[in-house]
Design a protein around this motif. Structure first.
Motif, PDB file in Angstrom:
ATOM      1  N   ILE A   1     -43.577  -0.570 102.090  1.00  0.00           N
ATOM      2  CA  ILE A   1     -44.420   0.430 101.457  1.00  0.00           C
ATOM      3  C   ILE A   1     -45.160  -0.210 100.286  1.00  0.00           C
ATOM      4  O   ILE A   1     -44.541  -0.774  99.385  1.00  0.00           O
ATOM      5  CB  ILE A   1     -43.590   1.623 100.959  1.00  0.00           C
ATOM      6  N   PHE A   2     -46.485  -0.136 100.320  1.00  0.00           N
ATOM      7  CA  PHE A   2     -47.331  -0.647  99.237  1.00  0.00           C
ATOM      8  C   PHE A   2     -47.754   0.521  98.340  1.00  0.00           C
ATOM      9  O   PHE A   2     -48.149   1.581  98.841  1.00  0.00           O
ATOM     10  CB  PHE A   2     -48.584  -1.322  99.794  1.00  0.00           C
ATOM     11  N   VAL A   3     -47.672   0.318  97.036  1.00  0.00           N
ATOM     12  CA  VAL A   3     -48.138   1.308  96.071  1.00  0.00           C
ATOM     13  C   VAL A   3     -49.120   0.641  95.118  1.00  0.00           C
ATOM     14  O   VAL A   3     -48.828  -0.411  94.541  1.00  0.00           O
ATOM     15  CB  VAL A   3     -46.975   1.922  95.270  1.00  0.00           C
ATOM     16  N   TRP A   4     -50.276   1.259  94.949  1.00  0.00           N
ATOM     17  CA  TRP A   4     -51.298   0.825  93.992  1.00  0.00           C
ATOM     18  C   TRP A   4     -51.549   1.984  93.040  1.00  0.00           C
ATOM     19  O   TRP A   4     -51.703   3.130  93.486  1.00  0.00           O
ATOM     20  CB  TRP A   4     -52.605   0.458  94.715  1.00  0.00           C
ATOM     21  N   THR A   5     -51.568   1.734  91.750  1.00  0.00           N
ATOM     22  CA  THR A   5     -51.758   2.817  90.799  1.00  0.00           C
ATOM     23  C   THR A   5     -52.583   2.366  89.602  1.00  0.00           C
ATOM     24  O   THR A   5     -52.442   1.236  89.139  1.00  0.00           O
ATOM     25  CB  THR A   5     -50.396   3.373  90.325  1.00  0.00           C
ATOM     26  N   GLU A   6     -53.475   3.248  89.162  1.00  0.00           N
ATOM     27  CA  GLU A   6     -54.215   3.025  87.928  1.00  0.00           C
ATOM     28  C   GLU A   6     -53.674   4.005  86.894  1.00  0.00           C
ATOM     29  O   GLU A   6     -54.021   5.194  86.900  1.00  0.00           O
ATOM     30  CB  GLU A   6     -55.721   3.225  88.130  1.00  0.00           C
TER      31      GLU A   6
ATOM     32  N   GLU B   1     -43.824  -0.074  89.821  1.00  0.00           N
ATOM     33  CA  GLU B   1     -42.403   0.032  90.147  1.00  0.00           C
ATOM     34  C   GLU B   1     -41.871   1.406  89.748  1.00  0.00           C
ATOM     35  O   GLU B   1     -41.017   1.981  90.436  1.00  0.00           O
ATOM     36  CB  GLU B   1     -41.610  -1.071  89.440  1.00  0.00           C
ATOM     37  N   ILE B   2     -42.364   1.951  88.645  1.00  0.00           N
ATOM     38  CA  ILE B   2     -41.989   3.297  88.231  1.00  0.00           C
ATOM     39  C   ILE B   2     -42.500   4.318  89.248  1.00  0.00           C
ATOM     40  O   ILE B   2     -41.801   5.261  89.618  1.00  0.00           O
ATOM     41  CB  ILE B   2     -42.558   3.596  86.829  1.00  0.00           C
ATOM     42  N   GLU B   3     -43.725   4.121  89.716  1.00  0.00           N
ATOM     43  CA  GLU B   3     -44.279   5.022  90.731  1.00  0.00           C
ATOM     44  C   GLU B   3     -43.458   4.956  92.020  1.00  0.00           C
ATOM     45  O   GLU B   3     -43.211   5.979  92.669  1.00  0.00           O
ATOM     46  CB  GLU B   3     -45.732   4.649  91.026  1.00  0.00           C
ATOM     47  N   LEU B   4     -43.030   3.755  92.398  1.00  0.00           N
ATOM     48  CA  LEU B   4     -42.200   3.618  93.597  1.00  0.00           C
ATOM     49  C   LEU B   4     -40.878   4.351  93.446  1.00  0.00           C
ATOM     50  O   LEU B   4     -40.372   4.948  94.396  1.00  0.00           O
ATOM     51  CB  LEU B   4     -41.945   2.131  93.896  1.00  0.00           C
ATOM     52  N   SER B   5     -40.311   4.310  92.251  1.00  0.00           N
ATOM     53  CA  SER B   5     -39.067   5.017  92.000  1.00  0.00           C
ATOM     54  C   SER B   5     -39.267   6.522  92.152  1.00  0.00           C
ATOM     55  O   SER B   5     -38.452   7.214  92.776  1.00  0.00           O
ATOM     56  CB  SER B   5     -38.554   4.678  90.596  1.00  0.00           C
ATOM     57  N   ALA B   6     -40.375   7.035  91.595  1.00  0.00           N
ATOM     58  CA  ALA B   6     -40.672   8.463  91.726  1.00  0.00           C
ATOM     59  C   ALA B   6     -40.922   8.831  93.183  1.00  0.00           C
ATOM     60  O   ALA B   6     -40.431   9.856  93.678  1.00  0.00           O
ATOM     61  CB  ALA B   6     -41.879   8.832  90.869  1.00  0.00           C
ATOM     62  N   LEU B   7     -41.672   7.998  93.886  1.00  0.00           N
ATOM     63  CA  LEU B   7     -41.954   8.252  95.302  1.00  0.00           C
ATOM     64  C   LEU B   7     -40.662   8.294  96.114  1.00  0.00           C
ATOM     65  O   LEU B   7     -40.489   9.160  96.984  1.00  0.00           O
ATOM     66  CB  LEU B   7     -42.892   7.165  95.833  1.00  0.00           C
TER      67      LEU B   7
ATOM     68  N   PRO C   1     -63.853   1.843  83.012  1.00  0.00           N
ATOM     69  CA  PRO C   1     -64.047   1.983  84.462  1.00  0.00           C
ATOM     70  C   PRO C   1     -64.646   0.742  85.120  1.00  0.00           C
ATOM     71  O   PRO C   1     -64.498   0.556  86.326  1.00  0.00           O
ATOM     72  CB  PRO C   1     -64.992   3.186  84.576  1.00  0.00           C
ATOM     73  N   ALA C   2     -65.296  -0.114  84.331  1.00  0.00           N
ATOM     74  CA  ALA C   2     -65.836  -1.356  84.893  1.00  0.00           C
ATOM     75  C   ALA C   2     -64.752  -2.410  85.067  1.00  0.00           C
ATOM     76  O   ALA C   2     -64.918  -3.356  85.839  1.00  0.00           O
ATOM     77  CB  ALA C   2     -66.951  -1.894  84.009  1.00  0.00           C
ATOM     78  N   ARG C   3     -63.623  -2.245  84.337  1.00  0.00           N
ATOM     79  CA  ARG C   3     -62.515  -3.191  84.413  1.00  0.00           C
ATOM     80  C   ARG C   3     -61.184  -2.413  84.451  1.00  0.00           C
ATOM     81  O   ARG C   3     -60.373  -2.501  83.533  1.00  0.00           O
ATOM     82  CB  ARG C   3     -62.528  -4.141  83.219  1.00  0.00           C
ATOM     83  N   PRO C   4     -60.972  -1.631  85.505  1.00  0.00           N
ATOM     84  CA  PRO C   4     -59.767  -0.812  85.567  1.00  0.00           C
ATOM     85  C   PRO C   4     -58.505  -1.665  85.672  1.00  0.00           C
ATOM     86  O   PRO C   4     -58.497  -2.715  86.323  1.00  0.00           O
ATOM     87  CB  PRO C   4     -59.970   0.017  86.837  1.00  0.00           C
ATOM     88  N   VAL C   5     -57.442  -1.211  85.001  1.00  0.00           N
ATOM     89  CA  VAL C   5     -56.137  -1.862  85.094  1.00  0.00           C
ATOM     90  C   VAL C   5     -55.348  -1.179  86.210  1.00  0.00           C
ATOM     91  O   VAL C   5     -55.054   0.016  86.129  1.00  0.00           O
ATOM     92  CB  VAL C   5     -55.370  -1.780  83.768  1.00  0.00           C
ATOM     93  N   VAL C   6     -55.034  -1.925  87.241  1.00  0.00           N
ATOM     94  CA  VAL C   6     -54.332  -1.401  88.410  1.00  0.00           C
ATOM     95  C   VAL C   6     -53.020  -2.174  88.580  1.00  0.00           C
ATOM     96  O   VAL C   6     -52.992  -3.404  88.441  1.00  0.00           O
ATOM     97  CB  VAL C   6     -55.185  -1.533  89.681  1.00  0.00           C
ATOM     98  N   CYS C   7     -51.948  -1.446  88.869  1.00  0.00           N
ATOM     99  CA  CYS C   7     -50.648  -2.078  89.116  1.00  0.00           C
ATOM    100  C   CYS C   7     -50.289  -1.912  90.591  1.00  0.00           C
ATOM    101  O   CYS C   7     -50.614  -0.888  91.206  1.00  0.00           O
ATOM    102  CB  CYS C   7     -49.562  -1.434  88.261  1.00  0.00           C
ATOM    103  N   MET C   8     -49.628  -2.906  91.157  1.00  0.00           N
ATOM    104  CA  MET C   8     -49.186  -2.787  92.547  1.00  0.00           C
ATOM    105  C   MET C   8     -47.748  -3.251  92.685  1.00  0.00           C
ATOM    106  O   MET C   8     -47.269  -4.104  91.936  1.00  0.00           O
ATOM    107  CB  MET C   8     -50.093  -3.559  93.507  1.00  0.00           C
ATOM    108  N   ASP C   9     -47.071  -2.664  93.655  1.00  0.00           N
ATOM    109  CA  ASP C   9     -45.713  -3.076  93.996  1.00  0.00           C
ATOM    110  C   ASP C   9     -45.480  -2.709  95.449  1.00  0.00           C
ATOM    111  O   ASP C   9     -46.240  -1.932  96.040  1.00  0.00           O
ATOM    112  CB  ASP C   9     -44.692  -2.384  93.089  1.00  0.00           C
ATOM    113  N   GLU C  10     -44.446  -3.266  96.022  1.00  0.00           N
ATOM    114  CA  GLU C  10     -44.086  -2.945  97.395  1.00  0.00           C
ATOM    115  C   GLU C  10     -42.576  -2.960  97.535  1.00  0.00           C
ATOM    116  O   GLU C  10     -41.872  -3.594  96.747  1.00  0.00           O
ATOM    117  CB  GLU C  10     -44.730  -3.928  98.367  1.00  0.00           C
ATOM    118  N   LYS C  11     -42.076  -2.236  98.526  1.00  0.00           N
ATOM    119  CA  LYS C  11     -40.644  -2.202  98.758  1.00  0.00           C
ATOM    120  C   LYS C  11     -40.372  -2.085 100.247  1.00  0.00           C
ATOM    121  O   LYS C  11     -41.129  -1.441 100.982  1.00  0.00           O
ATOM    122  CB  LYS C  11     -39.998  -1.027  98.023  1.00  0.00           C
ATOM    123  N   PRO C  12     -39.299  -2.718 100.726  1.00  0.00           N
ATOM    124  CA  PRO C  12     -38.921  -2.546 102.127  1.00  0.00           C
ATOM    125  C   PRO C  12     -38.356  -1.154 102.350  1.00  0.00           C
ATOM    126  O   PRO C  12     -37.797  -0.535 101.441  1.00  0.00           O
ATOM    127  CB  PRO C  12     -37.860  -3.631 102.343  1.00  0.00           C
ATOM    128  N   CYS C  13     -38.499  -0.661 103.554  1.00  0.00           N
ATOM    129  CA  CYS C  13     -38.002   0.679 103.891  1.00  0.00           C
ATOM    130  C   CYS C  13     -37.468   0.662 105.317  1.00  0.00           C
ATOM    131  O   CYS C  13     -38.113   0.116 106.220  1.00  0.00           O
ATOM    132  CB  CYS C  13     -39.130   1.697 103.748  1.00  0.00           C
TER     133      CYS C  13
END
Length: 206
Positions: A58-63, A147-153, A14-26
């Motif tokens: 659309i911006f997506v941030w996920t841990e 990117e996987i989260e964006l696909s699901a979204l 939790p002190a060094r969380p791994v977070v992924c981000m991606d964005e896509k036009p809509c």
């Protein structure tokens, strides 16, 4: 190619969380004519013509290990927009984290220079000091879990026409809250060993 799988193999911290981000036009699209509602034996019917109401990003941030994500649609995708999203990530989403390990693609706005363009040098430096950035390799954006989260979204939330930014953000927030409540995590299976044996053709050549 090996860097990102090695990051995903780290134990949860939790002190060094791994977070992924991606964005896509809509595209924001409206109806020319109101759709006909569904009836017994008939699905909803909509005209194939539509009205263009502008675009957004659309911006997506996920841990992945925590099962958390944040989504937001903005009217643009400039350096300033990305920097503002990073400030929210560090100051609002993870105020107590020592460092956020950030995985993302190599888009020209996704770098420390954007922070210095958006904020005063001292604030930009403070934010940058709390980031450990890992870029996905060229032709390797599929390594980005966001990117996987964006696909699901896209499948679950963007399967219909939405004509304005406020409505879109309402829909994104509902999707975000539902998935966060489920705490849907990602069990990443592709390892550094897999990269070495299956993707040797993508490694740098002398």
């Amino acid at each position: 190619m090996e860097d990102v799988p090695a990051v995903y193999a780290r134990s949860y911290d939790p002190a060094r969380p791994v977070v992924c981000m991606d964005e896509k036009p809509c595209q924001l699209l409206g109806h020319v004519r109101e759709p006909l509602p569904a009836r017994p034996g008939n699905d909803t019917c909509q005209d194939n013509e539509y009205i263009r109401c502008g675009t957004c990003s659309i911006f997506v941030w996920t841990e992945p290990l925590r099962g958390w994500r944040r989504t937001q649609a903005l009217s643009r995708r400039t350096r300033m927009d990305w920097a503002g999203q990073v400030r929210q990530l560090l100051n609002v989403d993870y105020p107590d984290a020592q460092t956020v390990v950030l995985v993302m693609d190599n888009l020209n706005t996704h770098n420390i220079a954007s922070l210095y363009e958006a904020f005063e040098p001292q604030e930009a430096f403070t934010l940058a000091q709390r980031l450990e950035i890992h870029h996905t390799p060229k032709h390797g954006s599929w390594l980005n879990i966001a990117e996987i989260e964006l696909s699901a979204l896209t499948r679950q939330c963007l399967d219909r026409r939405i004509d304005d930014l406020n409505t879109l953000n309402t829909e994104l927030t509902a999707w975000q809250n539902a998935t966060n409540t489920d705490q849907r995590q990602v069990n990443w299976q592709f390892t550094t060993h897999d990269a070495r044996t299956k993707l040797r053709h993508l490694y740098p050549k002398h």
